[in-house]
Design an enzyme around this catalytic site. Structure first.
Site, PDB file in Angstrom:
ATOM      1  N   HIS A   1       0.839  -1.199   0.000  1.00  0.00           N
ATOM      2  CA  HIS A   1       0.000   0.000   0.000  1.00  0.00           C
ATOM      3  C   HIS A   1       0.876   1.251   0.000  1.00  0.00           C
ATOM      4  O   HIS A   1       1.938   1.262   0.616  1.00  0.00           O
ATOM      5  CB  HIS A   1      -0.911   0.009   1.228  1.00  0.00           C
ATOM      6  CG  HIS A   1      -1.664  -1.274   1.408  1.00  0.00           C
ATOM      7  ND1 HIS A   1      -2.593  -1.717   0.493  1.00  0.00           N
ATOM      8  CD2 HIS A   1      -1.608  -2.223   2.370  1.00  0.00           C
ATOM      9  CE1 HIS A   1      -3.079  -2.881   0.902  1.00  0.00           C
ATOM     10  NE2 HIS A   1      -2.490  -3.212   2.032  1.00  0.00           N
TER      11      HIS A   1
ATOM     12  N   GLU B   1      -1.658  -0.734   8.252  1.00  0.00           N
ATOM     13  CA  GLU B   1      -2.619  -1.693   8.798  1.00  0.00           C
ATOM     14  C   GLU B   1      -1.948  -2.660   9.760  1.00  0.00           C
ATOM     15  O   GLU B   1      -0.724  -2.740   9.838  1.00  0.00           O
ATOM     16  CB  GLU B   1      -3.311  -2.460   7.668  1.00  0.00           C
ATOM     17  CG  GLU B   1      -2.376  -3.272   6.806  1.00  0.00           C
ATOM     18  CD  GLU B   1      -3.032  -3.823   5.524  1.00  0.00           C
ATOM     19  OE1 GLU B   1      -4.093  -3.308   5.127  1.00  0.00           O
ATOM     20  OE2 GLU B   1      -2.473  -4.753   4.944  1.00  0.00           O
TER      21      GLU B   1
ATOM     22  N   ARG C   1      -1.194  -4.402  -6.431  1.00  0.00           N
ATOM     23  CA  ARG C   1      -0.925  -5.827  -6.611  1.00  0.00           C
ATOM     24  C   ARG C   1       0.323  -5.986  -7.464  1.00  0.00           C
ATOM     25  O   ARG C   1       0.392  -5.406  -8.541  1.00  0.00           O
ATOM     26  CB  ARG C   1      -2.090  -6.457  -7.380  1.00  0.00           C
ATOM     27  CG  ARG C   1      -2.903  -7.419  -6.588  1.00  0.00           C
ATOM     28  CD  ARG C   1      -3.994  -8.052  -7.440  1.00  0.00           C
ATOM     29  NE  ARG C   1      -5.282  -7.591  -6.975  1.00  0.00           N
ATOM     30  CZ  ARG C   1      -6.207  -7.054  -7.742  1.00  0.00           C
ATOM     31  NH1 ARG C   1      -6.029  -6.908  -9.036  1.00  0.00           N
ATOM     32  NH2 ARG C   1      -7.333  -6.654  -7.222  1.00  0.00           N
TER      33      ARG C   1
END
Length: 322
Positions: free
Chosen positions: A104, A121, A199
């Protein structure tokens, strides 16, 4: 304006190519989706805003609550920073197959490219099949050149770090770190409100139509931090009936709370509190309202509620605030 109380929301379930049925069978999420990968427990992502499921505010969206209650809902300092945007996205994730290798972007890149927050996260593993893995970081010193060479030759997995996991293992995934949840792992995920994922490799997987999912390698190369230390495993205490801090970063603080007796709690933070139940069940009472929470459920305690009680014989909760 009606008085605030412990709030629950309807889960938003996401069908994913890599998802399974554990969210349904183990966590009792109601769905006919064939591959349920994610349950978004509390979300203010555009197009996926959570709706209150309990009490007098049932049917209202998180966005409407923010516009009405402002700092009473999320805390005065949070409201100054985030205004009518809820700062966290809370999920349960079931990986029946490996997720794509991904990362990310940080706040600056995400703002510039996507008008979004970055996506720092953390994961708490609350169920893992035998021999299942998480992929986090590299297994050797890495440079952009070496990484691109492996990407080109489809040998990326040779340089990735695979960690065998079990219940209770906790990982802090900073922006720029390459990672993936492996097959057979269920996690509770706490993250910034962002749905931006780059990705880089998807195991050459194709969907029903024979299409591969889009990769974002042009965007990803600038976003990977190749100099990151291997500090992603989180160690924490598990003292019963007290909040044991696991992760504290500018975006959220998460603690481990095992409850075996009634607890009178005080919220000393200028923030909402979120409780994710990862084992057992509990009751949380505030402002004359008692709400039950069982494994796989999530509850939001508005910032205006300063005193409350948690009752449980044996429950494990993750406690989150900003």
């Amino acid at each position: 304006m009606s008085q605030l109380y412990p709030l629950k929301f309807n889960p938003i379930l996401k069908d994913k190519i890599w998802g399974g049925q554990k969210l349904k069978t183990l966590l009792n999420k109601q769905s006919n989706l064939p591959n349920i990968g994610e349950s978004w427990e509390i979300s203010d992502v555009e197009g996926d805003t959570s709706i209150v499921s309990n009490g007098s505010l049932a049917g209202q969206s998180l966005k409407e609550l923010l516009e009405t209650y402002k700092g009473d809902l999320i805390g005065e300092k949070n409201y100054k920073v985030f205004e009518n945007k809820f700062p966290l996205l809370i999920k349960f994730i079931d990986a029946k197959q490996d997720l794509s290798i991904q990362l990310h972007p940080n706040d600056e890149l995400a703002a510039e490219r996507h008008n979004s927050f970055g996506k720092t996260e953390m994961w708490y593993v609350f169920q893992a099949d035998e021999d299942s893995n998480l992929i986090v970081g590299f297994n050797q010193d890495m440079t952009a050149e070496k990484y691109l060479e492996h990407l080109e030759n489809k040998t990326l997995t040779k340089i990735l770090n695979f960690d065998k996991v079990q219940t209770g293992d906790t990982y802090f995934i900073e922006v720029g770190r390459v990672h993936a949840i492996g097959a057979g792992v269920m996690v509770a995920e706490i993250q910034q409100t962002s749905d931006i994922t780059y990705r880089v490799y998807d195991w050459d997987r194709v969907d029903d139509q024979g299409n591969e999912r889009e990769l974002h390698n042009d965007l990803a190369i600038d976003a990977i931090d190749f100099d990151m230390p291997d500090n992603f495993r989180v160690t924490y205490d598990k003292t019963e009936n007290t909040s044991n801090e696991m992760v504290s970063c500018p975006y959220f603080t998460t603690s481990y709370l095992k409850v075996t007796e009634p607890l009178k709690k005080e919220n000393k933070e200028d923030s909402f509190l979120i409780y994710m139940c990862v084992e057992g069940d509990a009751e949380i009472s505030a402002n004359g309202v008692t709400e039950s929470i069982k494994k796989g459920e999530t509850l939001l305690l508005p910032a205006a509620i300063k005193n409350f009680e948690i009752k449980a014989k044996d429950a494990t909760l993750l406690e989150v605030y900003v």
